[in-house]
Design a protein around this motif. Sequence first.
Motif, PDB file in Angstrom:
ATOM      1  N   UNK A 237       3.002  44.232  16.008  1.00 46.89           N
ATOM      2  CA  UNK A 237       3.079  43.174  17.019  1.00 46.89           C
ATOM      3  C   UNK A 237       4.522  42.698  17.186  1.00 46.89           C
ATOM      4  N   UNK A 238       5.236  42.559  16.082  1.00 52.44           N
ATOM      5  CA  UNK A 238       6.635  42.112  16.137  1.00 52.44           C
ATOM      6  C   UNK A 238       7.500  43.121  16.887  1.00 52.44           C
ATOM      7  N   UNK A 239       7.304  44.410  16.598  1.00 53.97           N
ATOM      8  CA  UNK A 239       8.100  45.449  17.260  1.00 53.97           C
ATOM      9  C   UNK A 239       7.861  45.451  18.770  1.00 53.97           C
ATOM     10  N   UNK A 240       6.596  45.319  19.175  1.00 52.75           N
ATOM     11  CA  UNK A 240       6.275  45.266  20.603  1.00 52.75           C
ATOM     12  C   UNK A 240       6.866  43.999  21.226  1.00 52.75           C
ATOM     13  N   UNK A 241       6.776  42.889  20.509  1.00 52.49           N
ATOM     14  CA  UNK A 241       7.339  41.636  21.008  1.00 52.49           C
ATOM     15  C   UNK A 241       8.837  41.709  21.180  1.00 52.49           C
ATOM     16  N   UNK A 242       9.529  42.331  20.239  1.00 54.55           N
ATOM     17  CA  UNK A 242      10.982  42.500  20.354  1.00 54.55           C
ATOM     18  C   UNK A 242      11.341  43.357  21.557  1.00 54.55           C
TER      19      UNK A 242
ATOM     20  N   UNK B 241       9.615  43.706  24.422  1.00 55.44           N
ATOM     21  CA  UNK B 241       9.373  43.039  25.699  1.00 55.44           C
ATOM     22  C   UNK B 241      10.162  41.744  25.852  1.00 55.44           C
ATOM     23  N   UNK B 242      10.353  41.017  24.772  1.00 52.07           N
ATOM     24  CA  UNK B 242      11.036  39.723  24.867  1.00 52.07           C
ATOM     25  C   UNK B 242      12.551  39.843  24.791  1.00 52.07           C
ATOM     26  N   UNK B 243      13.029  40.788  23.956  1.00 51.88           N
ATOM     27  CA  UNK B 243      14.467  40.888  23.719  1.00 51.88           C
ATOM     28  C   UNK B 243      15.054  42.240  24.124  1.00 51.88           C
ATOM     29  N   UNK B 244      14.232  43.075  24.788  1.00 54.35           N
ATOM     30  CA  UNK B 244      14.676  44.404  25.263  1.00 54.35           C
ATOM     31  C   UNK B 244      15.264  45.232  24.117  1.00 54.35           C
ATOM     32  N   UNK B 245      14.675  45.112  22.946  1.00 57.66           N
ATOM     33  CA  UNK B 245      15.143  45.864  21.788  1.00 57.66           C
ATOM     34  C   UNK B 245      14.388  47.179  21.694  1.00 57.66           C
ATOM     35  N   UNK B 246      15.118  48.263  21.522  1.00 65.30           N
ATOM     36  CA  UNK B 246      14.505  49.586  21.457  1.00 65.30           C
ATOM     37  C   UNK B 246      14.496  50.091  20.013  1.00 65.30           C
ATOM     38  N   UNK B 247      13.394  50.714  19.614  1.00 71.05           N
ATOM     39  CA  UNK B 247      13.245  51.269  18.275  1.00 71.05           C
ATOM     40  C   UNK B 247      13.240  52.789  18.355  1.00 71.05           C
TER      41      UNK B 247
ATOM     42  N   UNK C 174       3.784  37.167  13.499  1.00 78.13           N
ATOM     43  CA  UNK C 174       4.723  37.827  14.405  1.00 78.13           C
ATOM     44  C   UNK C 174       5.375  36.812  15.343  1.00 78.13           C
ATOM     45  N   UNK C 175       4.579  35.875  15.853  1.00 81.54           N
ATOM     46  CA  UNK C 175       5.123  34.832  16.737  1.00 81.54           C
ATOM     47  C   UNK C 175       6.148  33.978  16.011  1.00 81.54           C
TER      48      UNK C 175
END
Length: 333
Positions: free
Chosen positions: A136-141, A143-149, A190-191
């Motif tokens: 959930x945290x990875x998906x949130x990052x 969408x919210x912070x445009x962070x790519x893994x 995650x939130x």
Amino acid sequence: MKSYEHDGVDLEDGKTRKPGGDKPTLRKIPNQALLSGLAYCVSSCSMILVNKFVLSSYNFNAGIFLMLYQNFVSVIIVMALSLMGLITTEPLTLRLMKVWFPVNVIFVGMLITSMFSLKYINVAMVTVLKNVTNVITAVGEMYLFSKHHDNRVWLALFLMIISAVSGGITDLSFNAVGYAWQIANCFLTASYSLTLRKTMDTAKQVTQSGNLNEFSMVLLNNTLSLPLGLILSIAFNEMDYLYNTPLLQLPSFWMVMTLSGLLGLAISFTSMWFLHQTGATTYSLVGSLNKIPLSIAGIVLFHVPTSLQNSASILFGLVAGVVFARAKMREKS
């Protein structure tokens, strides 16, 4: 509290480099990285096992009150240390509390759902299901912070999902209510991690010193949780239960409750100590490895019925957690 980022500080080599020369610190004690890591692992495992013991073995049906009492113990100890001059904390002004209150609501929800899930689910499955928080945290990052893994991280997250699903299917002590509480806990955790950094930056602007150390955050979080926890305890009708239960008349029960509060505070202190001696990447990896002995201890101490399939799912989930931690380390490097 969870892990904290230390900007501008080289933590991986165990040395803090600051302008103005070196100051005497606790690093005079040899092997502090090892000692702090062991202290963090012991306090973290002990906290979960003691909570499980209070809620399940004692059959205590007031998880919110348990959280409330633990936070009260933390507030008393931090305030005492601050008054003695051993630590420094920021004054809890009205402006600071207003800024911090939204994230504190998530914090309280995170603690309460963790309590409720531990009452119904065995420790091993809780540790595996907690991996869903990383997904959930990875998906949130993203969408919210445009962070790519990178692909290794997503592979590890996929393995975590498989382990959680297979673990639930093969769980001989499956409890739908407990799983619902744990899923809610994953979303709230995650939130909390996604909103904490922004809240910290905003809170620093309204403090007197322009800074907000970890001790201040522990005091702020736990102090604000007291009135909120009291309201929730009344709303969930725990007061009637507390008035009638004979457990509160047992000195041994209060000793275990107080021990859980001390362990909760110990996690905050030892995690900060360990982070200061090593770094966020090492902290994350050790946290993942820490789940392995915790899961085994939970099965053995509480005589959890299990099967070969469920044990394999748990082991698969724990390995997936280690793979995720290593992938994150490589991603950062």
